[in-house]
Each structure stands twice: as C-alpha cells, then as structure tokens.
Design an enzyme around this catalytic site. Structure first.
Site, PDB file in Angstrom:
ATOM      1  N   LYS A   9      44.545  34.544  35.529  1.00  0.00           N
ATOM      2  CA  LYS A   9      44.245  34.428  34.102  1.00  0.00           C
ATOM      3  C   LYS A   9      44.910  33.189  33.471  1.00  0.00           C
ATOM      4  O   LYS A   9      45.821  32.587  34.069  1.00  0.00           O
ATOM      5  CB  LYS A   9      44.716  35.705  33.399  1.00  0.00           C
ATOM      6  CG  LYS A   9      43.924  36.968  33.795  1.00  0.00           C
ATOM      7  CD  LYS A   9      44.460  38.189  33.032  1.00  0.00           C
ATOM      8  CE  LYS A   9      43.628  39.427  33.265  1.00  0.00           C
ATOM      9  NZ  LYS A   9      44.164  40.585  32.487  1.00  0.00           N
ATOM     10  N   TYR A  49      34.339  41.787  29.932  1.00  0.00           N
ATOM     11  CA  TYR A  49      35.155  42.943  29.533  1.00  0.00           C
ATOM     12  C   TYR A  49      34.359  43.934  28.674  1.00  0.00           C
ATOM     13  O   TYR A  49      34.945  44.648  27.847  1.00  0.00           O
ATOM     14  CB  TYR A  49      36.408  42.475  28.795  1.00  0.00           C
ATOM     15  CG  TYR A  49      37.531  42.030  29.730  1.00  0.00           C
ATOM     16  CD1 TYR A  49      38.136  42.929  30.620  1.00  0.00           C
ATOM     17  CD2 TYR A  49      37.998  40.718  29.714  1.00  0.00           C
ATOM     18  CE1 TYR A  49      39.160  42.532  31.455  1.00  0.00           C
ATOM     19  CE2 TYR A  49      39.034  40.318  30.560  1.00  0.00           C
ATOM     20  CZ  TYR A  49      39.610  41.232  31.429  1.00  0.00           C
ATOM     21  OH  TYR A  49      40.633  40.838  32.260  1.00  0.00           O
ATOM     22  N   PHE A  57      42.301  46.325  21.440  1.00  0.00           N
ATOM     23  CA  PHE A  57      42.830  45.075  22.002  1.00  0.00           C
ATOM     24  C   PHE A  57      41.747  44.079  22.416  1.00  0.00           C
ATOM     25  O   PHE A  57      42.058  42.979  22.867  1.00  0.00           O
ATOM     26  CB  PHE A  57      43.754  45.376  23.191  1.00  0.00           C
ATOM     27  CG  PHE A  57      43.097  46.096  24.343  1.00  0.00           C
ATOM     28  CD1 PHE A  57      42.352  45.404  25.287  1.00  0.00           C
ATOM     29  CD2 PHE A  57      43.243  47.475  24.498  1.00  0.00           C
ATOM     30  CE1 PHE A  57      41.764  46.064  26.362  1.00  0.00           C
ATOM     31  CE2 PHE A  57      42.663  48.143  25.567  1.00  0.00           C
ATOM     32  CZ  PHE A  57      41.906  47.435  26.498  1.00  0.00           C
ATOM     33  N   ARG A  85      44.653  46.193  43.905  1.00  0.00           N
ATOM     34  CA  ARG A  85      45.217  46.846  42.707  1.00  0.00           C
ATOM     35  C   ARG A  85      46.725  47.075  42.896  1.00  0.00           C
ATOM     36  O   ARG A  85      47.518  46.864  41.984  1.00  0.00           O
ATOM     37  CB  ARG A  85      44.518  48.181  42.421  1.00  0.00           C
ATOM     38  CG  ARG A  85      43.088  48.073  41.930  1.00  0.00           C
ATOM     39  CD  ARG A  85      42.955  47.477  40.555  1.00  0.00           C
ATOM     40  NE  ARG A  85      43.432  48.349  39.504  1.00  0.00           N
ATOM     41  CZ  ARG A  85      43.209  48.126  38.204  1.00  0.00           C
ATOM     42  NH1 ARG A  85      42.521  47.054  37.802  1.00  0.00           N
ATOM     43  NH2 ARG A  85      43.674  48.939  37.299  1.00  0.00           N
ATOM     44  N   THR A  91      49.052  47.568  34.718  1.00  0.00           N
ATOM     45  CA  THR A  91      48.560  46.692  33.641  1.00  0.00           C
ATOM     46  C   THR A  91      49.713  46.100  32.821  1.00  0.00           C
ATOM     47  O   THR A  91      49.711  44.915  32.497  1.00  0.00           O
ATOM     48  CB  THR A  91      47.629  47.501  32.709  1.00  0.00           C
ATOM     49  OG1 THR A  91      46.616  48.124  33.505  1.00  0.00           O
ATOM     50  CG2 THR A  91      46.991  46.612  31.656  1.00  0.00           C
ATOM     51  N   ARG A 102      52.208  41.176  38.698  1.00  0.00           N
ATOM     52  CA  ARG A 102      52.440  41.404  37.271  1.00  0.00           C
ATOM     53  C   ARG A 102      53.916  41.639  36.969  1.00  0.00           C
ATOM     54  O   ARG A 102      54.419  41.196  35.941  1.00  0.00           O
ATOM     55  CB  ARG A 102      51.571  42.563  36.776  1.00  0.00           C
ATOM     56  CG  ARG A 102      50.100  42.133  36.610  1.00  0.00           C
ATOM     57  CD  ARG A 102      49.185  43.300  36.440  1.00  0.00           C
ATOM     58  NE  ARG A 102      47.854  42.920  35.963  1.00  0.00           N
ATOM     59  CZ  ARG A 102      46.842  43.774  35.866  1.00  0.00           C
ATOM     60  NH1 ARG A 102      46.999  45.052  36.204  1.00  0.00           N
ATOM     61  NH2 ARG A 102      45.663  43.364  35.429  1.00  0.00           N
ATOM     62  N   ASN A 112      48.981  39.378  31.426  1.00  0.00           N
ATOM     63  CA  ASN A 112      49.532  39.962  32.642  1.00  0.00           C
ATOM     64  C   ASN A 112      49.100  39.221  33.914  1.00  0.00           C
ATOM     65  O   ASN A 112      49.120  39.777  35.007  1.00  0.00           O
ATOM     66  CB  ASN A 112      49.202  41.451  32.705  1.00  0.00           C
ATOM     67  CG  ASN A 112      47.718  41.714  32.610  1.00  0.00           C
ATOM     68  OD1 ASN A 112      46.914  40.782  32.606  1.00  0.00           O
ATOM     69  ND2 ASN A 112      47.343  42.984  32.561  1.00  0.00           N
ATOM     70  N   HIS A 115      43.652  39.630  36.993  1.00  0.00           N
ATOM     71  CA  HIS A 115      42.715  40.762  36.938  1.00  0.00           C
ATOM     72  C   HIS A 115      42.408  41.164  38.371  1.00  0.00           C
ATOM     73  O   HIS A 115      42.312  40.305  39.252  1.00  0.00           O
ATOM     74  CB  HIS A 115      41.419  40.331  36.244  1.00  0.00           C
ATOM     75  CG  HIS A 115      40.295  41.308  36.419  1.00  0.00           C
ATOM     76  ND1 HIS A 115      40.128  42.387  35.580  1.00  0.00           N
ATOM     77  CD2 HIS A 115      39.308  41.404  37.361  1.00  0.00           C
ATOM     78  CE1 HIS A 115      39.077  43.094  35.991  1.00  0.00           C
ATOM     79  NE2 HIS A 115      38.563  42.517  37.061  1.00  0.00           N
ATOM     80  N   GLU A 126      31.465  42.674  39.569  1.00  0.00           N
ATOM     81  CA  GLU A 126      32.304  41.557  39.116  1.00  0.00           C
ATOM     82  C   GLU A 126      32.188  40.350  40.057  1.00  0.00           C
ATOM     83  O   GLU A 126      32.238  39.200  39.615  1.00  0.00           O
ATOM     84  CB  GLU A 126      33.757  42.006  38.982  1.00  0.00           C
ATOM     85  CG  GLU A 126      33.931  42.985  37.818  1.00  0.00           C
ATOM     86  CD  GLU A 126      35.370  43.461  37.622  1.00  0.00           C
ATOM     87  OE1 GLU A 126      35.624  44.119  36.608  1.00  0.00           O
ATOM     88  OE2 GLU A 126      36.227  43.165  38.487  1.00  0.00           O
TER      89      GLU A 126
END
Ligand code: CDP
Ligand code: MG
Length: 134
Positions: A9, A49, A57, A85, A91, A102, A112, A115, A126
């Site tokens: 990100k 998203y 948010f 993950r 998160t 993270r 964070n 993704h 995705e």
C-alpha cells in the site's frame, strides 16, 4: 497450489519498503507470478473496496489508497490464501503478531502497509482485477 493477491500500500511504497516486503514473501516460499506498480485513482480504489461501501472508514480508505503508488503482487504457494493472511497479520498493526508485516511496519489501522486476499473466491476476483491474464 493456490494463488493470492498481495498489495503493497501507499504508506509502504512511500517508505521504500517494496524490496523488503518482496524479499520477505519470497523467503516465505511464495512465488511471484506477477508484479505491477500503479497509482490507483479514487474510483478504482472504491471499486476494489466495494465490499466496504457504507462503512465509516471507506471514504478515508479511498483517499489513502489513491494518495500514492501501490504494488500489486500475484503470488503462488501451497495454502497461499491462508498463509499470506498469517504472513501479513491482523488488520490493526497494534494487534498483529510479532514478525508479521503489519506488526513490523504498519502505522495504524488504516495505513497497515499491505492488503492480502481473505479467501479463495476473493483471491480469484482480486487477481483478475489487477492481472487480466492470470
Ligand atoms: O485488510 P483486511 O482484510 O485485514 O481488513 P478489512 O476489514 O477488509 O479492511 C480493509 C482495509 O480498510 C484495512 O486493511 C485498512 O486499511 C482499512 N480499515 C480502516 O481504515 N479502518 C478500519 N476500522 C478497518 C479497516
Ligand atoms: Mg479485507
């Protein structure tokens, strides 16, 4: 073998962490199948998203995700979705396990750093979003 999507990100590309994250994913036995740097516009970030539409948010998330370049990374490994993950962590960086991306690099619950697709179906959708040919 499973495929999944990692996105590095804008908070992380801004801190020149792309190479460090790619090194870590390769060390964790993920194979990089595709790599694409792009600056998402707000419309595209919102579409990516879409599942979060209506949540408090989402507007701030769209602003942040369109604030600078991201790197989309298509990955393959056994059990890739679950493994990635776990590799990225919770998160909220404050709740992420030690050694996860993270935990080690995330700034706050929004910024964070990465993704990771959250399921097999999501991963397929995705990956198609960023890599038409995969
Ligand atoms: O990314 P992950 O699947 O772990 O979390 P999510 O619940 O699907 O949320 C997507 C993204 O929205 C997060 O990674 C954060 O960047 C952001 N977010 C936020 O800004 N504030 C929250 N309370 C929850 C998520
Ligand atoms: Mg999610």
């Amino acid at each position: 073998m499973e495929k999944t999507l990692l996105i590095i990100k804008p908070d992380a590309t801004d801190r020149h962490l792309t190479g460090e994250f790619l090194r870590r994913v390769e060390s964790a036995r993920f194979v990089i199948l595709g790599l694409r740097m792009l600056h998402l516009d707000a419309v595209t970030a919102r579409r990516f998203y879409a599942v979060h539409e209506g949540k408090p948010f989402v507007d701030a998330l769209v602003d942040y995700m369109s604030s600078g370049p991201s790197v989309a990374v298509a990955l393959e490994r056994e059990n890739a979705v679950k493994a990635l993950r776990e590799f990225v962590g919770a998160t909220d960086p404050a709740k992420a396990a030690c050694g996860t991306i993270r935990h080690d690099f995330g700034l706050d619950i929004q910024r964070n750093s990465v993704h990771a697709s959250d399921g097999l179906d999501t991963a397929r959708d995705e990956l198609r979003f960023f890599f038409e040919k995969l």
